[in-house]
Design an enzyme around this catalytic site. Structure first.
Site, PDB file in Angstrom:
ATOM      1  N   ASP A 176     -11.033   2.404   4.033  1.00 19.44           N
ATOM      2  CA  ASP A 176     -11.376   0.990   3.913  1.00 19.44           C
ATOM      3  C   ASP A 176     -12.891   0.819   3.766  1.00 19.44           C
ATOM      4  OD1 ASP A 176      -9.606  -1.054   3.745  1.00 19.44           O
ATOM      5  OD2 ASP A 176      -9.360  -1.356   5.903  1.00 19.44           O
TER       6      ASP A 176
ATOM      7  N   LYS B 263       0.841  -1.205   0.000  1.00 25.86           N
ATOM      8  CA  LYS B 263       0.000   0.000   0.000  1.00 25.86           C
ATOM      9  C   LYS B 263       0.875   1.254   0.000  1.00 25.86           C
ATOM     10  CE  LYS B 263      -3.652  -2.625   2.145  1.00 25.86           C
ATOM     11  NZ  LYS B 263      -4.262  -3.157   3.357  1.00 25.86           N
TER      12      LYS B 263
ATOM     13  N   GLN C 245      -4.418  -1.646   9.641  1.00 25.32           N
ATOM     14  CA  GLN C 245      -4.242  -2.986   9.049  1.00 25.32           C
ATOM     15  C   GLN C 245      -4.804  -4.040  10.002  1.00 25.32           C
ATOM     16  OE1 GLN C 245      -2.945  -3.616   5.897  1.00 25.32           O
ATOM     17  NE2 GLN C 245      -3.600  -5.711   6.250  1.00 25.32           N
TER      18      GLN C 245
END
Ligand code: NAP
Length: 295
Positions: A121, A54, A98
């Site tokens: 997200d 990422k 994460q």
């Protein structure tokens, strides 16, 4: 029939190119550069690889990367402190915690500390609620990536029978909501569904996200259907027929004889997730620039 294989790598590449171009236009217009902060707690090797990917992807498209790492024994307040600081930082447009976090922490509680406008997200309760209500918001990256892949097939989703295998908050539920928003007739299947094969055989669009290698047989596929395989499992490479040992939920060889279009594993849905994360980060920056919101 031999299905067209949907090239997720190529579509993801195209999306990244569009984001790179739009990021530069955004910088020119606003004098600000979008920024994405990743927050990694602990030293799980797989999570570190994902976060590294990422970070690299951000640099490639001109998004400023912020890389926050905390020790595996960090307390809730330590992680909450980092999330709060990033939330107040105007240089940070999006925050990605994460998952999974170490067992002594609650991923759900920590995710809920991320303001909806920075939740790139798309998994917070607010963004999930906005999606369920059909209102604008940041959409979860993998289901949004599937919609992008479906668009490349030219499939008519309106009125189509769409079947989603799997009902997780991460994928199945938001996938069903996006297909419904596109006016498909949506059925969601799960581990208690009776006659899975029969339900799947009705699908003009079949999206499988279960995590069971090659569970979906060729006989479950309606002739001409579009099949999107989200599942990723690792089996011995000699059984998988590829060096990575990665396979999807669908028996690709059998299904590709019957479907009109199908995604491979690897190289189908997988590459789309980061591409859509980048797009979400730019969208978050744009909303913040419009509203003046930083948190
Ligand atoms: P998950 O949370 O484990 O959910 C799996 C779902 O499949 C559940 O709804 C479960 O039903 C259902 N299920 C399990 N066994 C079943 C069976 N025998 N018959 C019918 N349904 C069954 O998994 P997830 O997070 O949604 O992910 C699913 C798969 O997609 C995994 O392989 C994951 O690695 C992959 N994935 C890939 C990406 C990507 O490519 N970037 C992103 C996300 C996920 P119940 O709800 O009844 O338990």
């Amino acid at each position: 029939m031999s299905a067209r294989v949907i090239d997720g790598k190529a579509v993801a590449e195209r999306v990244r190119g569009e984001v790179a171009r739009d990021v530069e236009a955004f910088v020119e217009r606003t004098g600000r550069r979008p920024g994405l902060a990743t927050v990694l707690v602990g030293d799980d090797p797989a999570s570190a690889v994902y976060v590294g990917g990422k970070q690299r992807a951000c640099k490639e498209v001109g998004i400023a990367p912020f890389d926050e790492r905390l020790a595996a024994n960090a307390g809730f307040d330590d992680v909450a402190g980092v999330l709060t600081r990033l939330g107040a930082d105007p240089a940070v447009s999006g925050i990605l915690l994460q998952l999974p976090v170490p067992e002594h922490l609650s991923g759900d509680k920590l995710t809920s500390l991320i303001a909806a406008e920075k939740d790139v997200d798309g998994l917070s309760a607010v963004n999930a609620g906005l999606l369920a209500l059909g209102r604008p918001g940041l959409r979860p990256c993998t289901p949004a990536g599937v919609m992008e892949l479906l668009a490349t097939t030219g499939a008519q989703l309106e009125g189509a029978e769409a079947v989603v295998l799997g009902r997780s908050n991460l994928f199945g539920k938001p996938m069903a909501a996006l297909l419904l928003a596109a006016n498909a007739t949506v059925t969601v299947c799960h581990s208690r569904t009776r006659d899975l094969a029969g339900v799947c055989a009705r699908a003009d669009v079949l999206v499988a996200a279960v995590g069971r290698p090659r569970m979906v047989k060729g006989t479950w596929i309606k002739p001409g259907a579009i099949v999107i395989d989200v599942g990723i499992s690792r089996i011995p490479p000699e059984e998988a027929g590829n060096r990575s040992g990665l396979v999807g939920d669908v028996d690709f060889d059998a299904a590709s004889q019957i479907a009109s279009a199908i995604t491979p594993v690897p190289g189908g849905v997988g590459p789309m997730t980061i591409a859509m994360l980048l797009r979400n980060t730019l969208a978050a920056a744009a909303t913040q620039a419009e509203t003046g919101a930083t948190a």
